[in-house]
Design an enzyme around this catalytic site. Structure first.
Site, PDB file in Angstrom:
ATOM      1  N   MET A  76       4.221  -2.869   4.040  1.00 16.29           N
ATOM      2  CA  MET A  76       5.384  -2.161   3.508  1.00 16.29           C
ATOM      3  C   MET A  76       6.438  -3.189   3.088  1.00 16.29           C
ATOM      4  SD  MET A  76       5.498   0.415   6.773  1.00 16.29           S
ATOM      5  CE  MET A  76       6.984   1.278   6.281  1.00 16.29           C
ATOM      6  N   ILE A 100       4.222  -2.663  13.164  1.00 16.34           N
ATOM      7  CA  ILE A 100       4.482  -4.093  13.351  1.00 16.34           C
ATOM      8  C   ILE A 100       5.716  -4.493  12.547  1.00 16.34           C
ATOM      9  CG2 ILE A 100       3.543  -6.423  13.174  1.00 16.34           C
ATOM     10  CD1 ILE A 100       0.757  -5.205  13.168  1.00 16.34           C
ATOM     11  N   GLY A 103      10.858  -3.821   5.718  1.00  9.99           N
ATOM     12  CA  GLY A 103       9.620  -4.572   5.531  1.00  9.99           C
ATOM     13  C   GLY A 103       8.813  -4.706   6.802  1.00  9.99           C
ATOM     14  N   SER A 104       7.541  -4.376   6.753  1.00  9.18           N
ATOM     15  CA  SER A 104       6.749  -4.349   7.971  1.00  9.18           C
ATOM     16  C   SER A 104       5.291  -4.022   7.636  1.00  9.18           C
ATOM     17  CB  SER A 104       7.317  -3.305   8.935  1.00  9.18           C
ATOM     18  OG  SER A 104       7.696  -2.147   8.228  1.00  9.18           O
ATOM     19  N   ARG A 105       4.515  -3.638   8.670  1.00 10.08           N
ATOM     20  CA  ARG A 105       3.105  -3.324   8.458  1.00 10.08           C
ATOM     21  C   ARG A 105       2.652  -2.249   9.437  1.00 10.08           C
ATOM     22  NH1 ARG A 105      -0.908  -8.143   9.416  1.00 10.08           N
ATOM     23  NH2 ARG A 105      -1.623  -7.027  11.276  1.00 10.08           N
TER      24      ARG A 105
END
Length: 248
Positions: free
Chosen positions: A125, A182, A212-214
């Protein structure tokens, strides 16, 4: 008209009345004025105060700094309407973004998914993605494990150092599905109010990550992915896998 034809006509009219046609919103508001996640309102409040204070100093600061910050904050916390497929036993994307990795990985032991590697789908993301996260399956939350950590890039590598929230659900068909929020390079908070025993529907909002991440999803053994590397994922809509095709 015969009695038989009258009966069929009445039946048809009744059916039409009981199942009205769904109206789909295609107006400009759907794209420019989407709903906002509740986590966004405090941030928008702060941005509004900054916007006002800058206006007291000079109009240049207001329109060149304050206004863009306010608009981006609204954009970041947007929560657009999503229509989740209703076919049973699908695994749905929990996040918007890019499918950045599909590989076999041993899942975290805290999720009780076994010691063998499982196929893991990673969705990256960016700061421009919708950051609302949605349940990948319908079922019950069975395990939760939060791990604090650092903030490094998660776009294209594995890192055990990142802050993360690990979640396991028991789907309605009995399969255990693990997924992980995450934190990324600039993310500073994972929001996940879930508790063990909570029941969720596929596509239902369960949390979000800021800036922002996953999201990682572990597929059950014998389930093949329906997405490709580099594919754009839409939370609550994109089908990651179909457990109806489980290989035994």
């Amino acid at each position: 008209m015969t009695e038989k034809n009258q009966t069929q006509s009445t039946s048809t009219e009744t059916t039409t009345t009981e199942t009205p046609e769904k109206i789909v919103d295609t107006s400009w508001k759907r794209y420019l004025l989407p709903a906002i996640h509740p986590q966004g309102w405090p941030i928008l409040g702060v941005m509004a105060v900054i916007f006002t204070l800058l206006g007291l100093i000079t109009d240049d600061l207001t329109w060149y700094i304050g206004f863009p910050m306010l608009v981006f904050s609204y954009y970041f916390f947007r929560n657009p309407t999503r229509e989740t497929p209703q076919t049973p036993n699908l695994i749905i994307a929990p996040a918007d973004g890019i499918v950045s990795n599909i590989k076999y990985v041993v899942p975290p032991k805290e999720l009780s998914l076994g010691d063998e590697p499982l196929l893991r789908i990673s969705i990256f993301m960016s700061v421009f993605s919708v950051h609302v996260n949605r349940a990948p399956v319908s079922g019950t939350v069975d395990a939760l494990n939060y791990r604090p950590g650092k903030f490094v890039s998660v776009a294209d590598k594995d890192s055990e150092d990142n802050e993360r929230q690990e979640i396991c659900m028991v789907a309605d068909n009995g399969q255990r599905i693990g997924f992980i929020q995450i934190a990324g390079l600039v993310a500073r908070r994972i929001y996940c109010p879930l508790k063990v025993g909570d029941k969720l529907k596929a596509g239902e909002i369960f949390g979000m990550i800021r800036f922002g991440s996953r999201l990682d999803v572990f597929l059950p053994k014998g389930v093949e992915p329906k997405v490709l590397l580099g594919q754009v994922s839409v939370a609550g809509e994109t089908i990651l896998a179909d457990m109806n095709e489980l290989k035994k």
